[in-house]
Scaffold this active site. Structure first.
Site, PDB file in Angstrom:
ATOM      1  N   THR A   1      12.519  94.533  62.360  1.00 32.25           N
ATOM      2  CA  THR A   1      12.051  93.195  62.744  1.00 32.25           C
ATOM      3  C   THR A   1      13.244  92.338  63.167  1.00 32.25           C
ATOM      4  O   THR A   1      14.309  92.422  62.560  1.00 32.25           O
ATOM      5  CB  THR A   1      11.329  92.553  61.548  1.00 32.25           C
ATOM      6  OG1 THR A   1      10.172  93.330  61.250  1.00 32.25           O
ATOM      7  CG2 THR A   1      10.906  91.115  61.844  1.00 32.25           C
ATOM      8  N   GLY A   2      13.021  91.513  64.196  1.00 31.88           N
ATOM      9  CA  GLY A   2      14.062  90.563  64.580  1.00 31.88           C
ATOM     10  C   GLY A   2      14.456  90.710  66.035  1.00 31.88           C
ATOM     11  O   GLY A   2      13.942  91.557  66.773  1.00 31.88           O
TER      12      GLY A   2
ATOM     13  N   THR B   1      17.157  91.781  67.400  1.00 32.95           N
ATOM     14  CA  THR B   1      17.846  93.020  67.794  1.00 32.95           C
ATOM     15  C   THR B   1      16.859  94.185  67.796  1.00 32.95           C
ATOM     16  O   THR B   1      16.797  94.962  68.762  1.00 32.95           O
ATOM     17  CB  THR B   1      19.014  93.328  66.839  1.00 32.95           C
ATOM     18  OG1 THR B   1      19.733  92.125  66.582  1.00 32.95           O
ATOM     19  CG2 THR B   1      19.948  94.368  67.442  1.00 32.95           C
TER      20      THR B   1
ATOM     21  N   ALA C   1      20.255  93.490  60.941  1.00 33.72           N
ATOM     22  CA  ALA C   1      20.771  92.996  59.657  1.00 33.72           C
ATOM     23  C   ALA C   1      21.419  91.643  59.898  1.00 33.72           C
ATOM     24  O   ALA C   1      21.797  91.311  61.026  1.00 33.72           O
ATOM     25  CB  ALA C   1      21.778  93.973  59.072  1.00 33.72           C
TER      26      ALA C   1
ATOM     27  N   GLU D   1      10.631  95.788  55.182  1.00 34.51           N
ATOM     28  CA  GLU D   1      11.821  96.469  55.727  1.00 34.51           C
ATOM     29  C   GLU D   1      12.453  97.376  54.671  1.00 34.51           C
ATOM     30  O   GLU D   1      12.862  98.506  54.978  1.00 34.51           O
ATOM     31  CB  GLU D   1      12.850  95.437  56.207  1.00 34.51           C
ATOM     32  CG  GLU D   1      12.434  94.743  57.487  1.00 34.51           C
ATOM     33  CD  GLU D   1      13.358  93.614  57.886  1.00 34.51           C
ATOM     34  OE1 GLU D   1      13.374  93.279  59.071  1.00 34.51           O
ATOM     35  OE2 GLU D   1      14.062  93.060  57.026  1.00 34.51           O
TER      36      GLU D   1
HETATM   37  C1  5RP Z   1      14.357  90.392  59.328  1.00 29.44           C
HETATM   38  C2  5RP Z   1      15.720  90.984  59.258  1.00 29.44           C
HETATM   39  C3  5RP Z   1      16.457  91.112  60.531  1.00 29.44           C
HETATM   40  O1  5RP Z   1      16.759  92.453  60.729  1.00 29.44           O
HETATM   41  C4  5RP Z   1      17.705  90.309  60.456  1.00 29.44           C
HETATM   42  O2  5RP Z   1      17.349  88.966  60.139  1.00 29.44           O
HETATM   43  C5  5RP Z   1      18.487  90.350  61.762  1.00 29.44           C
HETATM   44  O3  5RP Z   1      17.752  89.692  62.744  1.00 29.44           O
HETATM   45  P1  5RP Z   1      18.317  89.513  64.211  1.00 29.44           P
HETATM   46  O4  5RP Z   1      18.406  90.884  64.812  1.00 29.44           O
HETATM   47  O5  5RP Z   1      17.299  88.619  64.871  1.00 29.44           O
HETATM   48  O6  5RP Z   1      19.668  88.848  64.103  1.00 29.44           O
HETATM   49  O7  5RP Z   1      16.222  91.349  58.231  1.00 29.44           O
HETATM   50  O8  5RP Z   1      13.782  90.271  58.050  1.00 29.44           O
END
Ligand code: 5RP
Length: 231
Positions: free
Chosen positions: A32-33, A35, A91, A111
């Site tokens: 999720t997110g 990336t 992350a 996750e």
């Molecule tokens: C979501 C997460 C994401 O992997 C983490 O916040 C990184 O997000 P992004 O890729 O948007 O920086 O742990 O619960």
């Protein structure tokens, strides 16, 4: 290109490289997110082009499931597919041993469940996610049942945290499981395993965002290209 767009280019490069670990017939955990979404899109494209076939995906959040459906990626659950071949996720912090802080996107519970069911966990991110020690920049998100908010917040303060209940649109943020998140600022964390134990010892805490010893590889994008890290 502005800084945000540049970071997104690094994220995309890392995520697309990680999708190279996916083979036809695999069960794939979708993180999720901002990336992880690049990995979902890359996977979707490979399926549409026929370069990958027979993939089953396990989504770590409703948002990720929504994105996967948009790409017609077949979804299932851990009850049907309890072993995941490879999970690709982002992350918030990555330390030199590939211990992580995760959960600023609010999906840490699913996750962690998916990561722990996975043979390989590939973490993808831009170079700003690397830290010398966990807690340097990010809070540790702690998912708590709403009934326990006040006593658990007091407990977290007793562990040395500055505790900020996460908000969304003027209300408490609600996770996919209907819980709340208390963001805990510890500055740098000197003993992450001890904090892990202390957090999981408290009733009302559902899960927390320290992912210790879970990642099997990290791929980090930056101005010098991709860096591949092992624990
Ligand atoms: C979501 C997460 C994401 O992997 C983490 O916040 C990184 O997000 P992004 O890729 O948007 O920086 O742990 O619960």
């Amino acid at each position: 290109m502005n800084d945000v767009n540049m970071l997104d280019t690094y994220k995309q490069a890392a995520a697309e490289a990680a999708v190279g670990a996916v083979e036809s017939g695999m069960v794939v955990g979708l993180g999720t997110g901002s990336t992880a979404v690049h990995a979902i899109r890359a996977l979707g494209r490979l399926l549409q082009e026929g370069q990958l076939t027979d993939i089953i995906a396990i989504a770590t959040s409703e948002a990720t499931a929504h994105e996967a459906r948009a790409w017609q990626i077949p979804l299932s659950g851990l009850n049907q597919h309890p072993t995941v071949d490879v999970t690709i996720d982002g992350a918030d912090e990555i330390d030199p041993a590939l211990n992580l802080i995760k959960g600023l996107g609010g999906a840490l519970l699913r996750e962690k469940i998916v990561a722990l069911a996975s043979k390989q966990v590939i973490i993808v991110g831009d170079y700003t996610k690397r830290v010398g020690r966990l807690g340097e920049r990010a809070p540790v998100p702690v998912e708590v049942i709403p009934f326990a908010q006040t006593p658990v917040a007091a407990y977290l303060k007793s562990l040395g945290a500055r505790v900020i209940p996460r908000q969304h649109k003027g209300d408490l943020f609600q996770t996919d499981e209907g819980n709340i998140i208390l963001d805990c600022y510890f500055e740098a964390i000197s003993d992450a395993p001890a904090l892990d134990q202390a957090l999981r010892a408290r009733s009302g805490v559902v899960e927390h965002g320290l992912f210790l010893g879970i990642a099997t590889q990290a791929i980090v994008g930056g101005p010098e290209g991709l860096v591949y890290l092992q624990p």
